[in-house]
Scaffold this active site. Structure first.
Site, short mmCIF file in Angstrom:
data_model
loop_
_atom_site.label_atom_id
_atom_site.label_comp_id
_atom_site.label_asym_id
_atom_site.label_seq_id
_atom_site.Cartn_x
_atom_site.Cartn_y
_atom_site.Cartn_z
N GLU A 154 22.56 7.17 70.94
CA GLU A 154 23.02 5.86 70.46
C GLU A 154 24.41 5.86 69.85
O GLU A 154 25.13 4.86 69.96
CB GLU A 154 22.02 5.33 69.43
CG GLU A 154 20.63 5.08 69.96
CD GLU A 154 20.59 3.95 70.97
OE1 GLU A 154 21.30 2.95 70.78
OE2 GLU A 154 19.85 4.07 71.96
N SER A 170 -41.89 -10.15 48.94
CA SER A 170 -42.41 -9.40 47.78
C SER A 170 -41.35 -8.60 47.05
O SER A 170 -41.61 -8.09 45.95
CB SER A 170 -43.54 -8.47 48.23
OG SER A 170 -44.66 -9.22 48.63
#
Length: 847
Positions: A90, A501
Site C-alpha cells: 500500500e 405440586s
C-alpha cells in the site's frame, strides 16, 4: 542569443504564473475546505466498531453480537514483517513522506499508463486513514483534496506508528473482518503473530479489493496478488530471496473461520444481549463491550445437553411421527441430494437426511445426510421408532427397517461416528463455513466414506431448566428450550404454567409459620365442594385415585397427597396464604382465589418458581436472580460490577446497622456492613422464619428419600431436597430440587398446553433432566445443609396421633419449633407396663 533569452524568460514567466495560480487556487481551496475538516484529535476519541462479546464467568466465549468482526490490537503486537507486507502493498515510503507521496502518485500514474491497472496504489496509508475515519467514499475532486489536506494534518499531529496502528485496526478485509486481528482469525483461525509469511502477504493484499482478491471467493486472483506483494517485499529488502521462494510456493490455506462459541447457551446469550441494548442502546453492538455472566461454562453446557436429552427421551417413548418430507424417485435419481434437502434446516445436532436405500434382508438403511453425504443407519438405532398413535399409545415395535422408513423419506438423524478423514496438506476448517462458501456438493471436505447415523426426530415437547446460586441469586445455568434456532421463545422466563405440586412447599411453609408442625394430622379422605367460584361441583382426588386416612403433614408432603393440601389451605385461609406468598415475593397476580390454589393451579414462570425455591434453599432470605456479573468497555475499564449480596436479618433499612447474616454461622457474629466498608451491596432481607424453613428442608428431603423424588437418590448425596409436580392431564411436569447452596428447577410440557401422556409425571420427565444436570453441577462439592437454628427441638412422637410417645411405646423422632412442640405427657399417663411416666422418661422422649 537574444531570442533564446526571450524564450527562456517567457517560459519562466509562464512557470511562475502557473505556480502562482496553483498556489492561489490551492490556498483558496485550503481556506475554503479547512474550516470543515475535523480536528485530528477526534481520531484518538473515535470508537472502533467492535462487537459485543458475552463470556461465562470462567471466561469462555458464549456469543458475539455485531455486524463487524474486530479485535483492536496495538502496533507492538503486530510482527514487523506483517507491517512491511502492508507497506509493500500500500505505501512503501510510509516512513519517508509527509502524508502525501509525490513519487508514489507518479509511480501509480506510470503503472496505469503502462499496464492499464494500478498495483501499488496512489493513496498513502495516511490518506487511507483520513478517508476511512472521516470522509465519505464519494469519488469527487473535493473529497480527494480533503483527503490530502487531512492526511497532511494527521502527519503533523500523530507519529507514524500511531497512524499505522489506526490503519491496521480500521481497514476492511472481507468476510465482515475489520482490522488485521479479525482477518487473521477469520481466514486462518490464528493470532496475528502466528501467521506465516505467505499468509501475511495474503492479508496485505486484501485492502485494495477485499472481494476481488479474497482467497475464499477468488483464490487464483488472490494468489497472484499475494505473489506480487512478496516480490515487492523482496525488492524493498524486507525479505530475502530464499524467503521469497519459499513463500510463493506455499499453498493457499485460507478457510472460513467464524467466531466459535465455546458454550452452547443461546438463550442466556439473548438475555444478555437484550439487557445490554436496554442499558446502552444500539451502541452495545459496536462499542466493544465485554459482558461476563454468572453462568459456569461446564454447568451451562450440562444444562443445555441434559434438557435436550430429556426431551428426546420423552419423545422417543411416545413413538415415531414419520418422515418430515418425501422426495420422488425422479428427483432422487437426479443426484445433488444435498441441494434437494437444503430447505430442511439443521436443528442443533440433528441433520436432515434423505433415505436412499432400505434393505430388510441385511437390515441396512442408506441415507444421504446434508453436509456429510452418504451415511449408514443401523437398524438398532431405529428400534425405538414404534409408530406414534397418541400421547398414550404407540404401534408395535418395528421388526425391520421398512416398518419405519421408505426410500425418499426425509428424516432427521444424528451423526454418531465420522470416518477417519484422509490427511491433506491444507489446513482443515476450524468451524463450519457459511452455506454460501460450501462446495457445490454441500458436503464437508475430507469425508469420503459413509458416516454412521441414528434415526432421530425433533421433539415436540419443550422444557426449561434454571439453576440459581441460592444465597446470591446468581444464575448458574439456564436453558429455555430445545433449540434457540428453532424457537427463540425463552420458556425459562416467558412461559407461565401451572406449577402443580411444586407449589406445595410454599403452602406447607405457610402452615409451619402458622403454628402447625410435620406431625400435625390431617385426614386424607374424599371431599366435595360446591363453590360458585369453581363453576361446578369439585371432587378432587389424589393422583393414585385412593384415600389413605389420617396422615401427618410430613408424609402428606413427601407422598404429595392432594386432599390433605386442600384441607390445609382451607384451615390456613386463602387470603392469608396469598398474603404469605406476597411476603415471599411469589407473584400472585395469576393465582386463583379458591381452594384449587393448594394444588398449584395458579401460573408461574419457571424462573419465578426457581426464585421461590431458592428462598427456601438459602434459609428464608430474599432472592433477586441476576445474570450479568460485570461489563467492561473496549479498553478494559469496568463500567458495571454486580453488587455484593448481603443476607440481612435485622436493621436492614439503615446502612450503618445492617447485619449480614451468615447462614453457615449460627452465632452470626459478622461485623455490621456499612456504606464505607461495602459501598455497593444488595441487601437481601429475611422473608421467612428460619426455623420453619429448616423444618421444611427436612420434610422435602423426605420427598427424595421416601417419596416421589426417589430418582434423585442416584446422585448418592444426603443433602438433596425437592418436590415433583404434575398438573391435571399431565399438561405440565416439574421437579424443583436443591441443597443449601444450589436450587434448580426443571419444567417439561408443550408450548400449547396438551397432555403429555397418562404415564408421564414430574418424576419421569423433569426429574431425570434435573439429575443429569445436578450430577455435574454438584460434582466434588461437599454436602451443604442448612445450619440448625436455635429454637428447634427433637421429640419422639406417636406417628398415628402426632402426640408424644409414651415410654415403651413405638414412636419416631420429629422436629418442632419449641413453641409448637406437643404438650408434655401428664403425670398420670401410664406406661404399657402399668408404671407411671417420670422426668427421666420425658428426657428420653425429648432427646
Amino acid at each position: 542569443m537574444s531570442h533564446l533569452l526571450r524564450t527562456s524568460r517567457l517560459f519562466a514567466w509562464f512557470f511562475l504564473t502557473g505556480l502562482s495560480v496553483a498556489v492561489i487556487v490551492g490556498s483558496g481551496f485550503y481556506l475554503y475546505l479547512r474550516p470543515g475538516l475535523p480536528p485530528v484529535e477526534q481520531l484518538l476519541d473515535i470508537k472502533l466498531q467492535t462487537p459485543l462479546r458475552v463470556y461465562s464467568k470462567d471466561n469462555r466465549l458464549i456469543a458475539e453480537f455485531g455486524e463487524k468482526r474486530r479485535a483492536p490490537i496495538t502496533i507492538e503486537q503486530i510482527p514487523t514483517i506483517q507491517l512491511q507486507a502492508f507497506m509493500a502493498a500500500e505505501d512503501s515510503r510510509f516512513y519517508e513522506h509527509f502524508g502525501v507521496d509525490i513519487k508514489g502518485l507518479a509511480r501509480a500514474a506510470i503503472e496505469l499508463i503502462s499496464t492499464g491497472s494500478i498495483q501499488s496504489g496512489g493513496s498513502t496509508i495516511t490518506m487511507q486513514v483520513a478517508k476511512n475515519y472521516f470522509l465519505s467514499r464519494d469519488r469527487t475532486f473535493i473529497r480527494k483534496f480533503n483527503e490530502i489536506l487531512l492526511a497532511v494534518q494527521i502527519e503533523r499531529e500523530l507519529d507514524k506508528n500511531r497512524i499505522l496502528e489506526l490503519y491496521l485496526n480500521k481497514i476492511y478485509l472481507g468476510n465482515r473482518a475489520y482490522g488485521i486481528a479479525a482477518a487473521a482469525q477469520v481466514y486462518y483461525n490464528k493470532q496475528v503473530n502466528e501467521l506465516s509469511l505467505a499468509q501475511m502477504a495474503m492479508l496485505a493484499g486484501l485492502p485494495k479489493a477485499p472481494s476481488a482478491y479474497n482467497p475464499l471467493a477468488n483464490p487464483q486472483r488472490a494468489q497472484i496478488r499475494r505473489d506480487w506483494i512478496l516480490g515487492r517485499m523482496k525488492e524493498l529488502g524486507f525479505i530475502s530471496p530464499e524467503e521469497y521462494e519459499s513463500a510463493v510456493k506455499a499453498p493457499l490455506t485460507a478457510t472460513y473461520n467464524a467466531t466459535e462459541a465455546e458454550v452452547d447457551a443461546d438463550y442466556v446469550a439473548e438475555m444478555a444481549r437484550a439487557e445490554m441494548v436496554r442499558r446502552f442502546g444500539e451502541e452495545a453492538y459496536t462499542d466493544g463491550y465485554k459482558v461476563t455472566l454468572t453462568v459456569d461454562s461446564r454447568d451451562q453446557q450440562t444444562a443445555t445437553d441434559a434438557l435436550r436429552r430429556g426431551l428426546e427421551a420423552y419423545d422417543r417413548r411416545h413413538g415415531f411421527r414419520g418422515a418430515i418430507g418425501q422426495i420422488d424417485a425422479e428427483t432422487l435419481a437426479g443426484g445433488n441430494l444435498s441441494k434437494v434437502i437444503q430447505g430442511y434446516p439443521r436443528i442443533e445436532s440433528l441433520m436432515p437426511a434423505v433415505i436412499t436405500s432400505v434393505n430388510d434382508d441385511t437390515k441396512e438403511t442408506l441415507a444421504h445426510v446434508r453436509r456429510f453425504g452418504p451415511a449408514t443407519m443401523p437398524f438398532e438405532s431405529m428400534q425405538w421408532a414404534s409408530r406414534y398413535k397418541s400421547e398414550n399409545r404407540t404401534g408395535p415395535k418395528p421388526d425391520k427397517p421398512s416398518d419405519v422408513v421408505s426410500v425418499g423419506d426425509v428424516v432427521y438423524v444424528r451423526v454418531e461416528e465420522l470416518p477417519q478423514a484422509p490427511s491433506t496438506e491444507t489446513e482443515a476448517p476450524a468451524t463450519e463455513a457459511p452455506e454460501a462458501s460450501l462446495p457445490e456438493s454441500d458436503t464437508l471436505p475430507g469425508i469420503e466414506q459413509p458416516v454412521r447415523v441414528s434415526l432421530m426426530q425433533v421433539p415436540k415437547a419443550e422444557g426449561a431448566l434454571i439453576s440459581l446460586e441460592a444465597k446470591t441469586g446468581a444464575i448458574e445455568a439456564l436453558a429455555g428450550g430445545y433449540s434457540f434456532r428453532q424457537s427463540k421463545y425463552n420458556r425459562a422466563i416467558q412461559a407461565r404454567r401451572q406449577p402443580g405440586s411444586t407449589f406445595k412447599p410454599f403452602l406447607y411453609l405457610a402452615a409451619l409459620e402458622s403454628g402447625m408442625s410435620p406431625a400435625t394430622i390431617y385426614n386424607d379422605a374424599p371431599i366435595v365442594f360446591d363453590d360458585s367460584a369453581l363453576e361446578s361441583t369439585w371432587r378432587p382426588q389424589n393422583s393414585s385415585g385412593q384415600f389413605y386416612g389420617p396422615t401427618p403433614l410430613r408424609e402428606a408432603l413427601y407422598r404429595s397427597r392432594n386432599l390433605v393440601s386442600i384441607r390445609l389451605l382451607r384451615d390456613i385461609g386463602i387470603p392469608q396464604t396469598l398474603d404469605y406468598l406476597k411476603q415471599l415475593k411469589v407473584p400472585t397476580e395469576n393465582m386463583p382465589r379458591d381452594l384449587s390454589l393448594s394444588l398449584g393451579s395458579g401460573q408461574l414462570s419457571p424462573m419465578e418458581l426457581a426464585r421461590g425455591l431458592a428462598v427456601i434453599a438459602n434459609g428464608g432470605y430474599d432472592v433477586e436472580p441476576f445474570l450479568i456479573d460485570s461489563i467492561t468497555d473496549v479498553h478494559g475499564n469496568t463500567v458495571y460490577q454486580a453488587p455484593e449480596v448481603v443476607l440481612c436479618d435485622r436493621n436492614c433499612d439503615t446502612t450503618e446497622d445492617d447485619t449480614p447474616a451468615n447462614p453457615d454461622d449460627e452465632a452470626n457474629n459478622s461485623p455490621a456492613i456499612t456504606s464505607e466498608t461495602v459501598p455497593e451491596t444488595r441487601v437481601m432481607r429475611r422473608l421467612a422464619d428460619e426455623r420453619s424453613v429448616y423444618i421444611l428442608h427436612s420434610m422435602l428431603q423426605d420427598v427424595v428419600k421416601r417419596g416421589t423424588g426417589r430418582r434423585a437418590l442416584a446422585l448418592g448425596r444426603d443433602d438433596i431436597a425437592g418436590k415433583t409436580g404434575t398438573t391435571n392431564e399431565q399438561r405440565d411436569t416439574w421437579f424443583a430440587g436443591f441443597n443449601h447452596n444450589l436450587a434448580t428447577t426443571v419444567w417439561v410440557g408443550f408450548d400449547q398446553p396438551a397432555p403429555l401422556g397418562r404415564r408421564e409425571f414430574g418424576a419421569s420427565t423433569a426429574l431425570p433432566i434435573w439429575v443429569d444436570y445436578m450430577k455435574v453441577a454438584l460434582e466434588g462439592a461437599p454436602s451443604a445443609f442448612m445450619p440448625r437454628p436455635n429454637g428447634i427441638v427433637n421429640i419422639r412422637i406417636n406417628p398415628e396421633t402426632g402426640r408424644r410417645a409414651r415410654p415403651g411405646e413405638q414412636g419416631v423422632f420429629e422436629i418442632f419449633k419449641e413453641e409448637d412442640a406437643p404438650a408434655p405427657l401428664a403425670a398420670d399417663d401410664t406406661n404399657p407396663d402399668g408404671t407411671h411416666g417420670n422426668g427421666d422418661d420425658l428426657s428420653r422422649q425429648i432427646f
